[in-house]
Write a protein that holds these residues in place. Structure first.
Motif: not given
Length: 167
Positions: A56-67, A128-141, A124-126
Motif C-alpha cells: 500500500t502507499l501507507s506501507g511504502f511511506r513508512l518504509m521510506f521514512k525508515l530508509w 520503488i522510490f525511483t519509480e514513484q519519483t518518476r511518476r510524481e515528476q509526471e504529475w507535477f510537470s 525494495a524502497v530504493r
C-alpha cells in the motif's frame, strides 16, 4: 480531473459565489481541487506502483521514512506519518511478515522497540522510490520549478497553521 470534474468545480464555485456568508467559493474551490488531486494521486500511485507488489502507499511511506531516518520507534512513525498508532502497528506487522522490516529492542530504552528496514526492505524502497519519483515528476510537470517551490511553500504554511484540534 477530467472535464466533467472541472465543469462541476466551476459550476459549484459560481453557485457558492452567489450565496451569502458563510459560503466561501474560494475556500471551496481550493479544498475541492486539493482533495481531487490527493485522491487521484494516491489512487494512481497505489494502482500503478504499490498494489502490483502487494503493498500500500501507507506501507511504502513508512518504509521510506525508515530508509531516511534509520531505526525509529513506532510512536514516532505515527507522529510523522499522520497515521494512528494502530494503523502503524498494522502496517509494520504486514511489512514484517513480508520480510521488509523488523522490530528490535530500543538500545536507549529496553521497554520500547524500534522498527528498521531489513536488507530486502532497503532494496525494495530504493527500487520503488525511483519509480514513484518518476511518476510524481509526471504529475507535477505542468508546473515550472519555481511554481513547484511556491506551491510546496504555500501548502506547508497551510499544514503548519492547521486547526489545533487536528493531529
Amino acid at each position: 480531473m477530467d472535464r466533467a470534474d472541472l465543469r462541476y468545480a466551476a459550476y459549484a464555485r459560481e453557485r457558492l459565489a452567489a450565496m451569502p456568508p458563510p459560503a466561501d467559493a474560494e475556500a471551496f474551490a481550493l479544498a475541492y481541487n486539493l482533495l481531487q488531486l490527493a485522491y487521484l494521486l494516491v489512487t494512481d500511485l497505489e494502482t500503478r506502483i504499490h498494489r502490483p507488489r502487494g503493498w500500500t502507499l501507507s506501507g511504502f511511506r513508512l518504509m521510506f521514512k525508515l530508509w531516511l531516518l534509520g531505526p525509529t520507534r513506532p510512536v514516532r512513525l505515527a507522529e510523522i506519518s499522520a497515521m494512528s498508532r494502530s494503523a502503524v502497528t498494522n502496517a509494520v506487522n504486514t511489512l514484517e511478515r513480508d520480510g521488509l522490516v523488523r522490530r528490535r529492542p530500543d538500545p536507549g530504552d529496553g521497554r520500547a522497540v524500534v522498527v528498521e528496514l531489513t536488507p530486502a526492505g532497503q532494496s525494495a524502497v530504493r527500487e520503488i522510490f525511483t519509480e514513484q519519483t518518476r511518476r510524481e515528476q509526471e504529475w507535477f510537470s505542468p508546473l515550472a520549478p519555481g511554481e513547484r517551490d511556491e506551491l510546496t511553500g504555500l501548502l506547508g504554511r497551510i499544514l503548519a497553521a492547521r486547526p489545533q484540534d487536528v493531529p
